[in-house]
Design a protein around this motif. Structure first.
Motif, PDB file in Angstrom:
ATOM      1  N   ALA A  33      14.990  15.411   1.162  1.00 16.92           N
ATOM      2  CA  ALA A  33      13.979  14.931   2.111  1.00 16.92           C
ATOM      3  C   ALA A  33      13.840  13.424   2.001  1.00 16.92           C
ATOM      4  CB  ALA A  33      12.642  15.594   1.834  1.00 16.92           C
ATOM      5  N   VAL A  34      13.673  12.778   3.139  1.00 10.06           N
ATOM      6  CA  VAL A  34      13.480  11.337   3.170  1.00 10.06           C
ATOM      7  C   VAL A  34      12.000  11.100   3.382  1.00 10.06           C
ATOM      8  CG1 VAL A  34      14.046   9.197   4.354  1.00 10.06           C
ATOM      9  CG2 VAL A  34      15.761  10.993   4.139  1.00 10.06           C
ATOM     10  N   GLY A  35      11.334  10.590   2.380  1.00 10.52           N
ATOM     11  CA  GLY A  35       9.894  10.408   2.487  1.00 10.52           C
ATOM     12  C   GLY A  35       9.504   8.963   2.747  1.00 10.52           C
ATOM     13  N   ASN A  36      10.395   8.046   2.568  1.00 11.62           N
ATOM     14  CA  ASN A  36      10.041   6.638   2.693  1.00 11.62           C
ATOM     15  C   ASN A  36      10.866   6.021   3.818  1.00 11.62           C
ATOM     16  OD1 ASN A  36       9.325   4.038   2.364  1.00 11.62           O
ATOM     17  ND2 ASN A  36      10.052   3.815   0.254  1.00 11.62           N
ATOM     18  N   SER A  37      10.174   5.529   4.831  1.00 12.80           N
ATOM     19  CA  SER A  37      10.873   4.920   5.961  1.00 12.80           C
ATOM     20  C   SER A  37      11.286   3.484   5.666  1.00 12.80           C
ATOM     21  CB  SER A  37       9.993   4.952   7.220  1.00 12.80           C
ATOM     22  OG  SER A  37       8.827   4.192   6.987  1.00 12.80           O
ATOM     23  N   ALA A  38      10.914   2.957   4.521  1.00 14.41           N
ATOM     24  CA  ALA A  38      11.268   1.587   4.167  1.00 14.41           C
ATOM     25  C   ALA A  38      12.644   1.511   3.526  1.00 14.41           C
ATOM     26  CB  ALA A  38      10.228   1.020   3.208  1.00 14.41           C
ATOM     27  N   SER A  39      13.346   2.611   3.436  1.00 22.88           N
ATOM     28  CA  SER A  39      14.668   2.592   2.828  1.00 22.88           C
ATOM     29  C   SER A  39      15.617   1.828   3.734  1.00 22.88           C
ATOM     30  CB  SER A  39      15.170   4.020   2.596  1.00 22.88           C
ATOM     31  OG  SER A  39      15.282   4.694   3.813  1.00 22.88           O
ATOM     32  N   PRO A  40      16.615   1.208   3.159  1.00 21.94           N
ATOM     33  CA  PRO A  40      17.533   0.417   3.978  1.00 21.94           C
ATOM     34  C   PRO A  40      18.343   1.321   4.903  1.00 21.94           C
ATOM     35  CG  PRO A  40      18.299   0.522   1.707  1.00 21.94           C
ATOM     36  CD  PRO A  40      16.948   1.167   1.751  1.00 21.94           C
ATOM     37  N   LEU A  53      16.285  10.359  13.713  1.00 21.06           N
ATOM     38  CA  LEU A  53      16.766  11.221  12.632  1.00 21.06           C
ATOM     39  C   LEU A  53      15.638  11.614  11.687  1.00 21.06           C
ATOM     40  CD1 LEU A  53      20.196   9.533  11.783  1.00 21.06           C
ATOM     41  CD2 LEU A  53      19.807  11.699  12.977  1.00 21.06           C
ATOM     42  N   ARG A  54      14.739  10.692  11.385  1.00 21.49           N
ATOM     43  CA  ARG A  54      13.588  11.002  10.522  1.00 21.49           C
ATOM     44  C   ARG A  54      12.688  12.043  11.176  1.00 21.49           C
ATOM     45  NH1 ARG A  54      13.146   5.155   9.960  1.00 21.49           N
ATOM     46  NH2 ARG A  54      14.355   4.600   8.123  1.00 21.49           N
ATOM     47  N   THR A  55      12.469  11.902  12.485  1.00 24.76           N
ATOM     48  CA  THR A  55      11.641  12.862  13.217  1.00 24.76           C
ATOM     49  C   THR A  55      12.299  14.240  13.197  1.00 24.76           C
ATOM     50  OG1 THR A  55      10.870  11.083  14.660  1.00 24.76           O
ATOM     51  CG2 THR A  55      10.526  13.340  15.425  1.00 24.76           C
ATOM     52  N   GLU A  56      13.599  14.264  13.445  1.00 31.17           N
ATOM     53  CA  GLU A  56      14.323  15.542  13.431  1.00 31.17           C
ATOM     54  C   GLU A  56      14.297  16.159  12.034  1.00 31.17           C
ATOM     55  OE1 GLU A  56      18.719  17.359  14.452  1.00 31.17           O
ATOM     56  OE2 GLU A  56      18.235  15.317  15.087  1.00 31.17           O
ATOM     57  N   LEU A  57      14.468  15.309  10.990  1.00 32.06           N
ATOM     58  CA  LEU A  57      14.421  15.794   9.612  1.00 32.06           C
ATOM     59  C   LEU A  57      13.054  16.400   9.301  1.00 32.06           C
ATOM     60  CD1 LEU A  57      15.657  16.106   6.802  1.00 32.06           C
ATOM     61  CD2 LEU A  57      14.879  13.783   6.294  1.00 32.06           C
ATOM     62  N   THR A  58      11.996  15.756   9.743  1.00 32.91           N
ATOM     63  CA  THR A  58      10.642  16.273   9.522  1.00 32.91           C
ATOM     64  C   THR A  58      10.483  17.634  10.178  1.00 32.91           C
ATOM     65  OG1 THR A  58       9.788  14.011   9.434  1.00 32.91           O
ATOM     66  CG2 THR A  58       8.189  15.774   9.782  1.00 32.91           C
ATOM     67  N   VAL A  60      12.888  19.784  10.915  1.00 32.12           N
ATOM     68  CA  VAL A  60      13.718  20.758  10.198  1.00 32.12           C
ATOM     69  C   VAL A  60      13.037  21.180   8.896  1.00 32.12           C
ATOM     70  CG1 VAL A  60      15.920  21.061   8.974  1.00 32.12           C
ATOM     71  CG2 VAL A  60      15.882  20.018  11.241  1.00 32.12           C
ATOM     72  N   GLU A  61      12.439  20.220   8.192  1.00 34.23           N
ATOM     73  CA  GLU A  61      11.729  20.543   6.952  1.00 34.23           C
ATOM     74  C   GLU A  61      10.554  21.473   7.232  1.00 34.23           C
ATOM     75  OE1 GLU A  61      10.755  16.690   5.434  1.00 34.23           O
ATOM     76  OE2 GLU A  61      12.645  16.523   4.331  1.00 34.23           O
ATOM     77  N   GLU A  62       9.824  21.229   8.335  1.00 34.49           N
ATOM     78  CA  GLU A  62       8.707  22.107   8.704  1.00 34.49           C
ATOM     79  C   GLU A  62       9.219  23.508   9.031  1.00 34.49           C
ATOM     80  OE1 GLU A  62       6.650  20.189  11.909  1.00 34.49           O
ATOM     81  OE2 GLU A  62       5.813  18.639  10.610  1.00 34.49           O
ATOM     82  N   GLU A  63      10.354  23.596   9.731  1.00 33.05           N
ATOM     83  CA  GLU A  63      10.933  24.907  10.037  1.00 33.05           C
ATOM     84  C   GLU A  63      11.351  25.637   8.761  1.00 33.05           C
ATOM     85  OE1 GLU A  63      14.151  24.540  12.821  1.00 33.05           O
ATOM     86  OE2 GLU A  63      12.886  23.602  14.335  1.00 33.05           O
TER      87      GLU A  63
END
Length: 187
Positions: A33-40, A53-58, A60-63
């Motif tokens: 899971a990517v929790g920090n949007s400040a990553s390069p 991609l972050r929105t889609e990942l979120t 998918v994680e909820e699903e």
């Protein structure tokens, strides 16, 4: 839990769940899971694409969390149904072992092994019968031999000397017997 009250929408976060959310799995972290949007940003990826991609990942994680909750609810429901039907884990294990044993017995390897052992047993039985017959015949021949008859006569004479002229049915008295015999008083 009443099956009619379960939500059947797979996108619903309440799918298969009753009112009790105490054992919810929503706090379980998802691997990767990517929790920090400040990553390069990786090279060749724009900020908009990264946000998508972050929105889609979120989502998918909820699903995934929803599916875990649904699976947990279904497992509890299955356990409850098994309990109502009187199926215990021990009964299931017994049924599985019985089925496995039946599968083994119907396998070709088992049948071939069983046939081979059966044939070996029959051959062994025949061989032992032959050996037993041969031994019996040899003992009979030996008993009828002159040497054995001579030995038997000598043993009979020895018995007569030790026991005396009594018949075979009379008991031999021990020298330590304390009951005196009327024919031979101790004095």
């Amino acid at each position: 839990m009443d099956p009619a009250s379960q939500d059947i929408n797979l996108n619903s976060p309440n799918k298969g769940l009753g009112v009790d959310h105490s054992d919810s799995l929503s706090d379980v972290p998802v691997e990767g899971a990517v929790g920090n949007s400040a990553s390069p940003l990786p090279p060749g990826l724009t900020e908009e694409e990264a946000e998508e991609l972050r929105t889609e990942l979120t989502k998918v994680e909820e699903e995934i969390n929803t599916l875990r909750q649904v699976l947990s609810a279904k497992e509890r429901h299955a356990t409850e149904l098994k309990r109502k039907l009187g199926l215990s884990p021990l009964n299931e294990l017994r049924q599985n072992l019985t089925k496995s044993w039946q599968d083994v017995q119907t396998s070709n390897a088992y049948k071939k092994t069983q046939e081979t052992l059966s044939q070996a047993g029959q051959k062994t039985s025949a061989a032992l019968t032959t050996v037993g017959t041969a031994i019996s015949k040899r003992l009979g021949d030996m008993r009828n031999s002159a040497t054995f008859k001579s030995f038997e006569d000598k043993m009979g004479n020895l018995k007569y000397k030790v026991v005396g002229p009594r018949g075979n049915g009379d008991a031999v008295s021990s020298p330590t017997d304390t009951t005196p015999n009327q024919e031979n008083p101790p004095f």
